[in-house]
Design a protein around this motif. Structure first.
Motif, PDB file in Angstrom:
ATOM      1  N   GLY A 113     -15.115  18.974 -31.230  1.00  0.00           N
ATOM      2  CA  GLY A 113     -14.422  17.824 -30.652  1.00  0.00           C
ATOM      3  C   GLY A 113     -15.391  16.690 -30.420  1.00  0.00           C
ATOM      4  O   GLY A 113     -16.106  16.284 -31.305  1.00  0.00           O
ATOM      5  N   HIS A 114     -15.412  16.203 -29.193  1.00  0.00           N
ATOM      6  CA  HIS A 114     -16.331  15.202 -28.660  1.00  0.00           C
ATOM      7  C   HIS A 114     -16.022  13.766 -29.099  1.00  0.00           C
ATOM      8  O   HIS A 114     -15.991  12.872 -28.280  1.00  0.00           O
ATOM      9  CB  HIS A 114     -17.787  15.554 -28.982  1.00  0.00           C
ATOM     10  N   SER A 115     -15.791  13.521 -30.360  1.00  0.00           N
ATOM     11  CA  SER A 115     -15.641  12.147 -30.854  1.00  0.00           C
ATOM     12  C   SER A 115     -14.237  11.572 -30.639  1.00  0.00           C
ATOM     13  O   SER A 115     -14.045  10.372 -30.793  1.00  0.00           O
ATOM     14  CB  SER A 115     -15.967  12.087 -32.345  1.00  0.00           C
ATOM     15  N   HIS A 116     -13.265  12.422 -30.322  1.00  0.00           N
ATOM     16  CA  HIS A 116     -11.857  12.022 -30.190  1.00  0.00           C
ATOM     17  C   HIS A 116     -11.294  11.542 -31.535  1.00  0.00           C
ATOM     18  O   HIS A 116     -10.231  10.924 -31.562  1.00  0.00           O
ATOM     19  CB  HIS A 116     -11.660  10.942 -29.128  1.00  0.00           C
ATOM     20  N   GLN A 117     -11.972  11.799 -32.616  1.00  0.00           N
ATOM     21  CA  GLN A 117     -11.529  11.377 -33.948  1.00  0.00           C
ATOM     22  C   GLN A 117     -11.067  12.596 -34.735  1.00  0.00           C
ATOM     23  O   GLN A 117     -11.875  13.474 -35.060  1.00  0.00           O
ATOM     24  CB  GLN A 117     -12.660  10.689 -34.703  1.00  0.00           C
ATOM     25  N   PRO A 118      -9.775  12.676 -35.042  1.00  0.00           N
ATOM     26  CA  PRO A 118      -9.273  13.830 -35.789  1.00  0.00           C
ATOM     27  C   PRO A 118      -9.842  13.876 -37.212  1.00  0.00           C
ATOM     28  O   PRO A 118      -9.869  12.855 -37.902  1.00  0.00           O
ATOM     29  CB  PRO A 118      -7.763  13.623 -35.800  1.00  0.00           C
ATOM     30  N   ILE A 119     -10.309  15.064 -37.598  1.00  0.00           N
ATOM     31  CA  ILE A 119     -10.955  15.224 -38.901  1.00  0.00           C
ATOM     32  C   ILE A 119     -10.645  16.603 -39.465  1.00  0.00           C
ATOM     33  O   ILE A 119     -10.744  17.602 -38.742  1.00  0.00           O
ATOM     34  CB  ILE A 119     -12.492  15.103 -38.781  1.00  0.00           C
ATOM     35  N   ILE A 120     -10.318  16.648 -40.738  1.00  0.00           N
ATOM     36  CA  ILE A 120     -10.317  17.885 -41.509  1.00  0.00           C
ATOM     37  C   ILE A 120     -11.084  17.579 -42.773  1.00  0.00           C
ATOM     38  O   ILE A 120     -10.698  16.701 -43.548  1.00  0.00           O
ATOM     39  CB  ILE A 120      -8.896  18.376 -41.853  1.00  0.00           C
ATOM     40  N   LYS A 121     -12.205  18.262 -42.969  1.00  0.00           N
ATOM     41  CA  LYS A 121     -13.012  18.050 -44.171  1.00  0.00           C
ATOM     42  C   LYS A 121     -13.851  19.297 -44.419  1.00  0.00           C
ATOM     43  O   LYS A 121     -13.946  20.160 -43.563  1.00  0.00           O
ATOM     44  CB  LYS A 121     -13.891  16.811 -44.040  1.00  0.00           C
ATOM     45  N   THR A 122     -14.461  19.350 -45.589  1.00  0.00           N
ATOM     46  CA  THR A 122     -15.404  20.417 -45.874  1.00  0.00           C
ATOM     47  C   THR A 122     -16.802  19.833 -45.986  1.00  0.00           C
ATOM     48  O   THR A 122     -16.975  18.677 -46.362  1.00  0.00           O
ATOM     49  CB  THR A 122     -15.060  21.172 -47.168  1.00  0.00           C
ATOM     50  N   LYS A 123     -17.768  20.645 -45.626  1.00  0.00           N
ATOM     51  CA  LYS A 123     -19.177  20.270 -45.761  1.00  0.00           C
ATOM     52  C   LYS A 123     -19.920  21.537 -46.177  1.00  0.00           C
ATOM     53  O   LYS A 123     -19.945  22.514 -45.425  1.00  0.00           O
ATOM     54  CB  LYS A 123     -19.716  19.720 -44.444  1.00  0.00           C
ATOM     55  N   ASN A 124     -20.458  21.509 -47.377  1.00  0.00           N
ATOM     56  CA  ASN A 124     -21.207  22.655 -47.896  1.00  0.00           C
ATOM     57  C   ASN A 124     -20.457  23.977 -47.733  1.00  0.00           C
ATOM     58  O   ASN A 124     -20.971  24.939 -47.180  1.00  0.00           O
ATOM     59  CB  ASN A 124     -22.583  22.731 -47.255  1.00  0.00           C
ATOM     60  N   GLN A 125     -19.225  23.978 -48.183  1.00  0.00           N
ATOM     61  CA  GLN A 125     -18.375  25.167 -48.226  1.00  0.00           C
ATOM     62  C   GLN A 125     -17.924  25.669 -46.857  1.00  0.00           C
ATOM     63  O   GLN A 125     -17.527  26.818 -46.713  1.00  0.00           O
ATOM     64  CB  GLN A 125     -19.054  26.291 -49.006  1.00  0.00           C
ATOM     65  N   ARG A 126     -17.977  24.803 -45.865  1.00  0.00           N
ATOM     66  CA  ARG A 126     -17.450  25.141 -44.541  1.00  0.00           C
ATOM     67  C   ARG A 126     -16.361  24.147 -44.176  1.00  0.00           C
ATOM     68  O   ARG A 126     -16.514  22.943 -44.374  1.00  0.00           O
ATOM     69  CB  ARG A 126     -18.556  25.092 -43.491  1.00  0.00           C
ATOM     70  N   LEU A 127     -15.277  24.664 -43.642  1.00  0.00           N
ATOM     71  CA  LEU A 127     -14.177  23.820 -43.202  1.00  0.00           C
ATOM     72  C   LEU A 127     -14.509  23.285 -41.811  1.00  0.00           C
ATOM     73  O   LEU A 127     -14.808  24.050 -40.893  1.00  0.00           O
ATOM     74  CB  LEU A 127     -12.876  24.620 -43.175  1.00  0.00           C
ATOM     75  N   MET A 128     -14.487  21.962 -41.649  1.00  0.00           N
ATOM     76  CA  MET A 128     -14.819  21.299 -40.394  1.00  0.00           C
ATOM     77  C   MET A 128     -13.529  20.745 -39.778  1.00  0.00           C
ATOM     78  O   MET A 128     -12.836  19.946 -40.419  1.00  0.00           O
ATOM     79  CB  MET A 128     -15.805  20.153 -40.641  1.00  0.00           C
ATOM     80  N   LEU A 129     -13.221  21.162 -38.552  1.00  0.00           N
ATOM     81  CA  LEU A 129     -11.973  20.768 -37.902  1.00  0.00           C
ATOM     82  C   LEU A 129     -12.235  20.119 -36.550  1.00  0.00           C
ATOM     83  O   LEU A 129     -12.822  20.733 -35.661  1.00  0.00           O
ATOM     84  CB  LEU A 129     -11.084  21.997 -37.677  1.00  0.00           C
ATOM     85  N   LYS A 137      -6.616   9.370 -26.592  1.00  0.00           N
ATOM     86  CA  LYS A 137      -6.840   8.996 -27.999  1.00  0.00           C
ATOM     87  C   LYS A 137      -7.922   7.942 -28.203  1.00  0.00           C
ATOM     88  O   LYS A 137      -8.331   7.698 -29.331  1.00  0.00           O
ATOM     89  CB  LYS A 137      -5.533   8.538 -28.630  1.00  0.00           C
ATOM     90  N   ARG A 138      -8.355   7.308 -27.138  1.00  0.00           N
ATOM     91  CA  ARG A 138      -9.378   6.252 -27.210  1.00  0.00           C
ATOM     92  C   ARG A 138      -9.010   5.193 -28.239  1.00  0.00           C
ATOM     93  O   ARG A 138      -7.997   4.549 -28.112  1.00  0.00           O
ATOM     94  CB  ARG A 138     -10.760   6.854 -27.456  1.00  0.00           C
ATOM     95  N   ARG A 139      -9.797   5.037 -29.288  1.00  0.00           N
ATOM     96  CA  ARG A 139      -9.513   3.978 -30.274  1.00  0.00           C
ATOM     97  C   ARG A 139      -8.579   4.434 -31.396  1.00  0.00           C
ATOM     98  O   ARG A 139      -8.292   3.678 -32.319  1.00  0.00           O
ATOM     99  CB  ARG A 139     -10.826   3.477 -30.871  1.00  0.00           C
ATOM    100  N   GLU A 140      -8.133   5.682 -31.345  1.00  0.00           N
ATOM    101  CA  GLU A 140      -7.225   6.181 -32.382  1.00  0.00           C
ATOM    102  C   GLU A 140      -5.811   5.642 -32.143  1.00  0.00           C
ATOM    103  O   GLU A 140      -5.436   5.326 -31.023  1.00  0.00           O
ATOM    104  CB  GLU A 140      -7.218   7.708 -32.391  1.00  0.00           C
ATOM    105  N   ARG A 141      -5.034   5.581 -33.193  1.00  0.00           N
ATOM    106  CA  ARG A 141      -3.662   5.070 -33.073  1.00  0.00           C
ATOM    107  C   ARG A 141      -2.736   6.081 -32.385  1.00  0.00           C
ATOM    108  O   ARG A 141      -1.851   5.712 -31.624  1.00  0.00           O
ATOM    109  CB  ARG A 141      -3.133   4.724 -34.463  1.00  0.00           C
TER     110      ARG A 141
END
Length: 163
Positions: A113-129, A137-141
C-alpha cells in the motif's frame, strides 16, 4: 478463494464509511488482507469478525497495532506464495522498496500500500498489487480495493473502483 485487499484506511472517528464498505464489498469474500495504516485497533477487530484476516502495520499505525501485527508477512494460498508489506521508507519509489524487501524471498505475489495509488502490474515475474484506499483516495479520482481470486491454476486480480 476470493480475497479482498485493502490498505491505507486511516480511520480516526467516523466508522460509518468503513462499516458500509465492509458490509457492501467484503463480507461475502473468503478473506481480507489489509496492508497497513489502520490508525485504530478497532478496525482490525471489525475485520477479524468479518472474515479470515491477515494484515501488516503501516507507518502511521501506533504501538498498539505494531505490537499486534508484523511489518512483513508471508502467506501461502493454494500454492501461491504471497508477501505482504506496507511499502513505506525513505529511499526509492514505493514499488521499488516493496520489490527490494522481497528480492531474496520465494514469493509469487507482492501486496503493498502506502502510496494510495491502485496498481496491478508485474515486475520480474512477480505480481505487484496495491489496492489504493477505500476511504482515503487522496489525489485519486475514485476509492479502490482489489479482489484477488485464486485457484491452484489461476490468479485473477481485479481493481474495483467506487465513489
Amino acid at each position: 478463494m476470493r480475497i479482498g485487499i485493502i490498505s491505507d484506511t486511516h480511520i480516526r472517528k467516523d466508522y460509518s464509511k468503513i462499516d458500509s464498505f465492509i458490509e457492501k464489498y467484503l463480507k461475502d469474500l473468503d478473506a481480507i488482507i489489509h496492508v497497513g495504516d489502520y490508525t485504530t485497533i478497532d478496525l482490525i477487530d471489525k475485520l477479524k469478525k468479518t472474515n479470515d484476516f491477515v494484515g501488516v502495520y503501516g507507518n502511521v499505525d501506533g504501538l498498539e497495532i505494531k505490537d499486534m501485527l508484523k511489518q512483513k508477512e508471508f502467506i501461502e494460498i493454494l500454492g501461491h506464495k504471497i508477501g505482504i508489506f506496507h511499502g513505506d521508507g525513505n529511499r526509492k519509489t514505493t514499488i521499488e522498496r516493496v520489490y527490494d524487501e522481497f528480492k531474496n524471498d520465494d514469493v509469487d505475489i507482492l501486496v503493498f500500500g502506502h502510496s494510495h495509488q491502485p496498481i496491478i502490474k508485474t515486475k520480474n515475474q512477480r505480481l505487484m498489487l496495491n489496492p489504493g484506499s477505500p476511504t482515503d483516495k487522496r489525489r485519486e479520482r475514485w476509492f479502490s480495493y482489489i479482489v484477488l481470486e485464486l485457484t491452484e491454476e489461476l490468479i485473477n486480480a481485479q481493481l474495483r473502483f467506487f465513489s
